[in-house]
Scaffold this active site. Structure first.
Site, PDB file in Angstrom:
ATOM      1  N   GLY A  37       0.619  -1.225  -0.071  1.00  0.00           N
ATOM      2  CA  GLY A  37      -0.031  -0.075   0.001  1.00  0.00           C
ATOM      3  C   GLY A  37       1.012   1.295  -0.031  1.00  0.00           C
ATOM      4  O   GLY A  37       0.596   2.093  -0.587  1.00  0.00           O
TER       5      GLY A  37
ATOM      6  N   CYS B 165       5.583   4.322  20.994  1.00  0.00           N
ATOM      7  CA  CYS B 165       6.799   4.507  21.633  1.00  0.00           C
ATOM      8  C   CYS B 165       7.777   5.243  20.838  1.00  0.00           C
ATOM      9  O   CYS B 165       8.467   4.544  20.119  1.00  0.00           O
ATOM     10  CB  CYS B 165       7.594   3.368  22.236  1.00  0.00           C
ATOM     11  SG  CYS B 165       8.619   3.544  23.598  1.00  0.00           S
TER      12      CYS B 165
HETATM   13  N1  PLP Z   1      -2.549   3.011   4.230  1.00  0.00           N
HETATM   14  C1  PLP Z   1      -3.238   2.644   5.348  1.00  0.00           C
HETATM   15  C2  PLP Z   1      -4.544   3.190   5.753  1.00  0.00           C
HETATM   16  C3  PLP Z   1      -3.009   1.471   6.232  1.00  0.00           C
HETATM   17  O1  PLP Z   1      -3.615   0.927   7.227  1.00  0.00           O
HETATM   18  C4  PLP Z   1      -1.740   0.895   5.800  1.00  0.00           C
HETATM   19  C5  PLP Z   1      -1.258  -0.333   6.701  1.00  0.00           C
HETATM   20  O2  PLP Z   1      -1.497  -0.307   8.097  1.00  0.00           O
HETATM   21  C6  PLP Z   1      -1.007   1.342   4.641  1.00  0.00           C
HETATM   22  C7  PLP Z   1      -1.427   2.427   3.935  1.00  0.00           C
HETATM   23  C8  PLP Z   1       0.309   0.661   4.388  1.00  0.00           C
HETATM   24  O3  PLP Z   1       0.131  -0.593   3.772  1.00  0.00           O
HETATM   25  P1  PLP Z   1       1.568  -1.529   3.713  1.00  0.00           P
HETATM   26  O4  PLP Z   1       1.820  -2.173   4.818  1.00  0.00           O
HETATM   27  O5  PLP Z   1       1.018  -2.606   2.491  1.00  0.00           O
HETATM   28  O6  PLP Z   1       2.655  -0.798   2.827  1.00  0.00           O
END
Ligand code: PLP
Length: 394
Positions: free
Chosen positions: A76, A332
């Site tokens: 993501g 933290c």
């Molecule tokens: N965007 C949101 C809203 C997320 O919750 C996350 C991961 O927790 C990400 C982006 C990042 O995704 P990735 O872990 O696949 O890089």
């Protein structure tokens, strides 16, 4: 290393999810005998390429896109960076970005580092949220200018589950000729999405949030939207992202999207009912506890609850003794416990922000697990409060 998920009550699905057994089954041939490179000319590679294309269609169907609009990435975070940096390169004369104060670090830190990454000065408007984590569209409208290159607003918040009105916001950006990106990492697979009807230019999703493996993501790019690749290299992904495809994980993500389409109704009925029972039970059995986030405009699987006058990390450690997995709203940082930027943006009082716990459920959770958590939480909080000078001063 040995993990035994049988003994674990896993309520941390916004952090990552269990890979569905059906997904593992779909992936196995590509980790064993089907090892060809999808770009190879021979039919051994060609068969693999066919499976990548099938996965592209499966992803596209879940979000109402055309398979040509789907580019596989590594996560993501990569999808988010690709979208923003692409827009800034496509419109180098525009130097303004609109986003929110509650974005995931994937967008938050990118925006903080833009000047260094692009070599240009940028202006970033970060929209405020209300105390329930929702956005005010009048503030948004005022933020859009002729200099705005892109708007990036998450579809659903990872900490509170609050859903933003991205459909409306995308239409408002479109009216002004501004590109619109949504980080839908937490939304895809949990709530229905049909991009065909929307003015969204870019959408990010991530495999490990919807029962596919870690290390695979997708960037949806609407047909006709100007696009500049982030990873230059080979001609993979139609020239949109260099690098040999992570075939097994892509196939797994395709299968996971198919499953998500099938379980969406269950997510919105059974999982929602479990979440609601957990939430109501905790709010009534633990004094001085409060819900963070809008009661209804929220993902069906997420609840974020503050237990005042106790430290989130201490709560998690006590939950861990009972093998209950969740997340806290404080991180933290350099030796001090900082409350989350999301809760701070919502104006959650300091004493409550520190004691916030996010429970995020999935279709694998059961009624018996909710009962267990409801039994264990009140004594955990009571015991920790006995040690808290703030609680004693109350
Ligand atoms: N965007 C949101 C809203 C997320 O919750 C996350 C991961 O927790 C990400 C982006 C990042 O995704 P990735 O872990 O696949 O890089």
């Amino acid at each position: 290393m040995k993990c035994d998920p049988k003994d674990v009550i896993y309520m941390d699905n916004n952090a990552t999810t269990r890979v569905a057994p059906e997904v593992v089954e779909a992936m196995m041939p590509f980790l064993t005998e089907c090892y060809g490179n999808p770009s190879s000319m021979h039919s051994f590679g060609g068969q693999v390429s066919g499976s990548v294309e099938k996965a592209r269609i499966q992803v596209a169907e879940l979000i109402g896109a055309n398979s040509k609009e789907i580019t596989f990435t590594s996560c993501g975070t990569e999808s988010d960076s690709t979208a923003i940096l692409s827009a800034l390169q496509a419109f180098p004369e525009k130097r303004h970005i609109v986003t929110t104060r509650v974005e995931h670090p994937a967008i938050k830190h990118l925006c903080e580092n833009l000047d260094r990454l692009t070599g240009h000065k940028h202006r970033v408007t970060r929209l405020h949220v209300d105390s329930d984590g929702t956005l005010d569209l009048t503030q948004y409208e005022k933020a859009l200018t002729e200099d705005t290159a892109i708007v990036s607003v998450m579809w659903a918040n990872n900490e509170t589950g609050v859903i933003f009105p991205v459909e409306k916001m995308a239409a408002m950006a479109k009216e002004r000729g501004i590109l619109f990106h949504t980080d839908a990492v937490q939304a895809v697979g949990k709530i229905p999405i049909n991009l065909q009807e929307l003015d969204i230019d870019f959408l990010s999703l991530s495999g490990h949030k919807l029962h596919a493996p870690k290390g695979v993501g997708v960037l949806y790019v609407k047909r006709g939207t100007p696009f500049v690749p982030f990873l230059a290299g080979g001609h993979q992904e139609d020239g949109r992202r260099g690098g040999t495809e992570n075939v097994a994980s892509i196939v797994g993500l395709g299968r996971a999207c198919e499953l998500a389409g099938e379980t969406m109704e269950e997510e919105n009925t059974r999982v929602r009912a479990l979440r609601d029972r957990l939430e109501e039970g905790l709010l009534t059995s633990v004094p001085k506890s409060m819900l963070n986030g809008h009661k209804t405009d929220r993902l069906p699987n997420t609840t974020n609850i503050s237990f005042e006058f106790v430290e989130g990390e201490a709560i998690l450690l006590h939950m861990n003794i009972h093998n209950i997995c969740a997340s806290s709203g404080s991180a933290c940082t350099s030796g001090s416990l900082e409350p989350s930027h999301v809760l701070r943006a919502m104006g959650v009082p300091f004493t409550a922000a520190h004691g916030s716990i996010r429970y995020s459920l999935s279709v694998y959770n059961t009624d018996a697990e909710v009962d267990f958590v409801l039994e264990k939480m009140p004594p955990i909080i009571a015991e920790l409060r006995e040690l808290s000078p703030f609680w004693k001063a109350e």
